[in-house]
Design a protein around this motif. Structure first.
Motif, PDB file in Angstrom:
ATOM      1  N   TYR A   2       0.511   3.777  -3.061  1.00  0.00           N
ATOM      2  CA  TYR A   2       0.272   5.204  -2.792  1.00  0.00           C
ATOM      3  C   TYR A   2       1.226   6.077  -3.610  1.00  0.00           C
ATOM      4  O   TYR A   2       0.806   7.059  -4.236  1.00  0.00           O
ATOM      5  CB  TYR A   2       0.446   5.475  -1.300  1.00  0.00           C
ATOM      6  CG  TYR A   2       0.354   6.930  -0.922  1.00  0.00           C
ATOM      7  CD1 TYR A   2      -0.877   7.552  -0.722  1.00  0.00           C
ATOM      8  CD2 TYR A   2       1.514   7.697  -0.766  1.00  0.00           C
ATOM      9  CE1 TYR A   2      -0.956   8.894  -0.378  1.00  0.00           C
ATOM     10  CE2 TYR A   2       1.442   9.034  -0.425  1.00  0.00           C
ATOM     11  CZ  TYR A   2       0.202   9.634  -0.232  1.00  0.00           C
ATOM     12  OH  TYR A   2       0.137  10.958   0.098  1.00  0.00           O
ATOM     13  N   TYR A  52       0.815  -1.210   0.000  1.00  0.00           N
ATOM     14  CA  TYR A  52       0.000   0.000   0.000  1.00  0.00           C
ATOM     15  C   TYR A  52       0.856   1.271   0.000  1.00  0.00           C
ATOM     16  O   TYR A  52       0.432   2.303  -0.524  1.00  0.00           O
ATOM     17  CB  TYR A  52      -0.952  -0.012   1.187  1.00  0.00           C
ATOM     18  CG  TYR A  52      -2.060  -1.022   1.020  1.00  0.00           C
ATOM     19  CD1 TYR A  52      -3.006  -0.882   0.011  1.00  0.00           C
ATOM     20  CD2 TYR A  52      -2.150  -2.143   1.832  1.00  0.00           C
ATOM     21  CE1 TYR A  52      -4.010  -1.813  -0.170  1.00  0.00           C
ATOM     22  CE2 TYR A  52      -3.153  -3.084   1.661  1.00  0.00           C
ATOM     23  CZ  TYR A  52      -4.076  -2.907   0.657  1.00  0.00           C
ATOM     24  OH  TYR A  52      -5.063  -3.840   0.473  1.00  0.00           O
ATOM     25  N   SER A  53       2.048   1.219   0.586  1.00  0.00           N
ATOM     26  CA  SER A  53       2.931   2.381   0.491  1.00  0.00           C
ATOM     27  C   SER A  53       3.433   2.559  -0.938  1.00  0.00           C
ATOM     28  O   SER A  53       3.495   3.681  -1.454  1.00  0.00           O
ATOM     29  CB  SER A  53       4.112   2.228   1.453  1.00  0.00           C
ATOM     30  OG  SER A  53       4.896   1.081   1.131  1.00  0.00           O
ATOM     31  N   ASN A 100       0.241   8.545  -6.863  1.00  0.00           N
ATOM     32  CA  ASN A 100       0.478   9.979  -6.752  1.00  0.00           C
ATOM     33  C   ASN A 100       1.582  10.474  -7.680  1.00  0.00           C
ATOM     34  O   ASN A 100       1.866  11.670  -7.690  1.00  0.00           O
ATOM     35  CB  ASN A 100       0.830  10.342  -5.303  1.00  0.00           C
ATOM     36  CG  ASN A 100      -0.380  10.325  -4.391  1.00  0.00           C
ATOM     37  OD1 ASN A 100      -1.148  11.276  -4.316  1.00  0.00           O
ATOM     38  ND2 ASN A 100      -0.567   9.223  -3.685  1.00  0.00           N
TER      39      ASN A 100
END
Length: 489
Positions: free
Chosen positions: A138, A134-135, A142
């Motif tokens: 993310y 998930y990091s 972005n």
């Protein structure tokens, strides 16, 4: 006899392992493709390297194992026992005096081992995989789109610049018929550069996009002293324009920022988070009692109200009873206005403090509920493997069909039921309409009686999926109607 049973156990395990491995990886691949389909719009067109995509696939594959494992076990067990029944191997085994429960024992022990391994995987591997996945997702979501400048198109993906080039050579750097609109100062298209040809390339550190333009004009509109726009035009033989594109590079966010999420914690960390949340709720409650007790006081030591005690004591010595509604009448108009103002201010302060405390309380209980849900989820996903196996194995013995036809349909049907119950329970628990314990265990508790019923039916050689059974039933019903019609005649 023991040697025969041991060979039989090996036969069952060998028959199960092939479909189990194949179906598990097929299901895992399907879930992984579903994930990429969900986030496709956020990842396409950003120039992400193949290494990053593969890294994300590995991490996401680990996070999807708890969903893929139960379905893989369900499908493999139906296929295995369906194939054994279709080839009359189950009939031969039962005719030799071996019961269905004894027949299931080696696979049951294997699945129990899978359940234990699944719990350990969910507790120790999944939190780390979630943190990595998930990091990384993310940062990938972005990242700004790649700055691919296409000929003949106004490219608006470079911040405050809009660029159009007429053509680009095969080397990718020589360009012609160039227009650059600079919007960094605002005011629309008031700053324009037009050039016949030039070169376009990235700096060595990939942070800047450099335009070396030849034979062009710079057009700039400025306001004069009277507020009117005037145009300035300057010709150049050679002119360089440098655009900062460092924001288009891929950068990683510190993983520590994601560690507080419940999905990144194991059971020990979740227990600690639950205890910390309970302490925080207790602290807020104590502060609430302390603060509200302070606000409802009448500030009897204020300068204007320093004789409050004396007046109350004097009033209490009279024969007339003094009620709280008459207390205000002991003061003159100016003091009553003072007291009324303080009471209103205190009431408003209490209202604001209660509102803040209620919001904090709601946030804390929401976090507590999420921690408890995640705690139970580590057990429910593991236990679901056993429940779906107890459904799939006897179901395969009943339908007596191998392959990917009917077993696939029945597997998907049961998994859809499991998924709907699981999602419903999780949603109700998340909304606070059901305790986390009941919500997270709803699917397995509802399916466990079904597993027992199917197991009993398989042990008794149920004719549920036999075509002959329904044909005989139809003949009996048809015979009853024929007899009734004959009697009426």
């Amino acid at each position: 006899m023991n040697l025969g049973i041991k060979k039989l156990d090996k036969l069952i395990l060998k028959s199960f392992m092939g479909p189990y491995v194949v179906t598990f990886f097929i299901v895992l691949f399907v879930f992984l493709m579903q994930f990429f389909w969900l986030y496709m719009d956020d990842l396409i067109g950003k120039g992400l390297s193949l290494q990053l995509i593969l890294e994300l696939m590995i991490y996401m594959s680990a996070t999807l194992v708890p969903m893929a494992m139960p379905l893989g076990i369900l499908l493999a067990s139906i296929m295995t026992f369906g194939a054994l029944g279709e080839n009359y191997e189950l009939v031969a085994i039962k005719s030799s005096g071996i019961s269905l429960f004894r027949f299931l024992r080696p696979l049951t022990l294997f699945i129990i081992g899978v359940v234990i391994g699944m719990f350990l995987f969910s507790n120790y591997i999944i939190p780390k995989a979630n943190l990595k996945a998930y990091s990384l997702l993310y940062d990938m979501r972005n990242k700004k789109p790649t700055m691919s400048i296409k000929p003949g198109v106004f490219n608006r993906g470079l911040g405050n610049f809009v660029i159009r080039i007429g053509s680009k050579s095969e080397d990718g750097s020589t360009i012609s018929d160039v227009l650059i609109y600079d919007h960094s100062k605002g005011g629309g298209n008031n700053n324009v550069v037009a050039a016949e040809k030039g070169k376009m390339y990235l700096s060595n550190d990939k942070r800047f996009l450099v335009f070396e333009l030849n034979n062009g004009w710079r057009y700039e509109f400025k306001k004069d002293s009277e507020g009117q726009y005037e145009q300035q035009r300057m010709f150049f033989k050679k002119w360089n324009k440098v655009i900062d594109v460092s924001s288009f590079g891929f950068s990683r966010t510190r993983e520590d920022l994601f560690k507080s999420s419940e999905e990144m914690q194991d059971i020990a960390m979740l227990n600690k988070s639950v205890d910390s949340t309970y302490k925080l709720i207790g602290k807020d409650l104590r502060e609430l009692k302390k603060s509200t007790g302070y606000y409802i006081s009448l500030y009897k030591k204020d300068g204007d109200l320093k004789d409050l005690d004396a007046k109350i004591n004097a009033a209490m010595k009279t024969d007339k009873p003094v009620y709280s509604k008459d207390l205000i009448s002991l003061f003159d108009r100016e003091q009553r206005n003072d007291i009324s103002g303080k009471v209103v201010n205190n009431a408003q302060s209490i209202q604001r403090y209660l509102s803040i405390n209620a919001t904090n309380n709601e946030i804390n209980y929401t976090k507590l509920n999420q921690y408890n849900m995640q705690w139970h989820k580590k057990f429910t996903y593991a236990f679901a493997c056993l429940v779906l196996f107890l459904i799939g194995a006897p179901m395969g013995a009943i339908i007596r069909k191998g392959g990917l036809g009917l077993p696939m349909v029945i597997s998907i049907l049961f998994f859809v039921v499991y998924f709907i119950l699981s999602s419903t329970g999780e949603k109700l628990a998340k909304q606070g309409k059901m305790p986390a314990l009941e919500g997270m265990w709803l699917a397995t508790v509802c399916l466990m009686p079904i597993a027992i019923i199917i197991l009993v039916q398989a042990r008794n050689d149920s004719p549920v999926f036999k075509k002959e059974a329904y044909i005989n039933l139809w003949r009996k019903i048809k015979g009853i109607f024929v007899k009734e019609q004959a009697q009426l005649k």
